[in-house]
Design a protein around this motif. Sequence first.
Motif, short mmCIF file in Angstrom:
data_model
loop_
_atom_site.label_atom_id
_atom_site.label_comp_id
_atom_site.label_asym_id
_atom_site.label_seq_id
_atom_site.Cartn_x
_atom_site.Cartn_y
_atom_site.Cartn_z
N ARG A 122 2.14 1.82 -3.48
CA ARG A 122 1.13 2.33 -4.39
C ARG A 122 0.84 3.81 -4.13
NH1 ARG A 122 -0.85 -3.10 -4.09
NH2 ARG A 122 -1.92 -2.67 -2.10
N GLU A 123 0.76 4.19 -2.84
CA GLU A 123 0.53 5.60 -2.49
C GLU A 123 1.71 6.45 -2.93
OE1 GLU A 123 -1.29 8.96 -1.33
OE2 GLU A 123 -2.17 6.95 -1.42
N ASP B 298 0.83 -1.21 0.00
CA ASP B 298 0.00 0.00 0.00
C ASP B 298 0.86 1.25 0.00
OD1 ASP B 298 -2.30 -1.48 -0.01
OD2 ASP B 298 -2.69 -1.30 2.15
#
Length: 564
Positions: A550-551, A547
């Motif tokens: 991806r951020e 995550d």
Amino acid sequence: MLPALRRSHHGKKDGDQINKTTHEPGYLLGESFREWSQSWSRLGLWLSLWDEQPGCIRGSHPPTPFWKTIAAGSKTAWQRLADIVREVLHLGPVLAPLDHEPGIHVAGIPVMCRQKTVGAVLTCALTPEFAEPDTVRRFADRHGLDNALVASLVAGIPGRSHDEMRTFADILSCQIESVTEQVLARRDIEDLSSQLANAYEQFHLLYRLNTEMTLSHKSSVLFNHMCRELLATTVVESFAVVLKPGGPAESQPACVVTGPLDIQQADLVRLHEEARSLPRNAGACLVVNNVAERPELAWAAAWLSQFILVPLCSNDRHFGGILAINRRDGQDFGSEEIRFVGAVAQRASTFLENARLYDDLDQLFMGTLHALVSSIDAKDPYTCGHSQRVAWLARHIARLAGVAEAECRRAYLGGLLHDIGKIGVSEAVLCKEGLLTPDEYEEVKRHPRIGANILQGVRQIDDIIPGVLHHHDRYDGAGYPFALKGDEIPLLGRMVCLADCFDAITSSRTYRKARPIQAACRELRACAGSQFDPVLTELFLRDDLHDVSRELARSCRGIGGLAD
């Protein structure tokens, strides 16, 4: 004074501003009237206190039996007394008979409040003629009273001449004037004390807000605190602030509401926008005390009775507005609330102007730094976007570590500029494929010192030098340029080191391809306590790094990619 019994004495118009409590005769004379009534009754007089209705509010139960019988048994007497009060209210002091025949005369003295007649004191006394049996009989017949009873009760009550009544009325007039002046002076002092207390509270609030309106505070936090302070200092029921979007990242107005007001943000924004279109009626402000009578505001009448809109603007820039909504005491908004909220709005506008100017400068500053860093990263196509990603990761690690937001910003800048010293390293070495020679490696190792030397001349960012200078010092002391170990390495350097290595592992380089997230996690865990701070490493690895990646990719889109 009574010698000029029929002089004109008109009061002010009904619209004049006089406090409804303090101008009532009962408030003005109060306990003094009871004492007077007892004292004057010893001279055979009956005192009564009347308001503007007219209605008797004191003295309807006189202490002496004769006057008590008149008060209890004669409607005619009350009607005549009310007529005399009307004369006093319109004409001033009056000395008149109770009936068309001699028997009782009545002196009417006006009760004044700030040059307005607000009531009357009536003084009733027997005339000398009342001692005659025929006068007593005719009086009893006119008023429906028992002749024998009246004759027995009147015995011993002295009759008073016109001259005596004038003297009594003059004395009573002076008493009334003196007491009312004292009461009003006392009330003025109380009002002044209250106003001074309010003024102090307001001044103190303005001082506190001035000291708290620093650029280190977020606008939402500051305005929430400001509105709460305003609620505690004023009679306003609810306060709201509507702020226009401050930049391309903000698409909707921001709203802050304090108090019992429970409405949708869209309704608050609508009220602000519609109120802005209405003509101002208090300088730059709009005051509406009668929402129920404004058809254009009928949609808000269920929760809105009255409001003040004070714009937030500075140097032709409009930032939004402060809304003071409804009063707790149900009174109209006046000049005091307008001035005070206006003073707060002026300071808030200055804060917003400074904040926007600061944001503009900060964006210019950050844009310049990004341009500089991009020019350095461009020397090696494989490291394009590396510094921006390290900056983002360093700030993320700082937030995981729970440091203050100012320290998180330092971590971001430290990560952004950590490789600025590579401007002093030749492109041939930076872009070389394969292993570096010992001399080439020594040249690369110079870049932390070079970067620190560059930044030493920039006072505004010299606090990020530890991140630039120490991001290659290892936790076990085997790093460079100072071979510091453990907590000897500044926290900023340890955070940038971890961020730099994670991005290096997951990005392609001239000498190898990017490695997947799982492999990066294994390597970070293996090097925790040797190359990396073990506490920071554990905090970072606890996070979902997929995550995070991806951020990071979304935030740094267009400046380089990451391995899956």
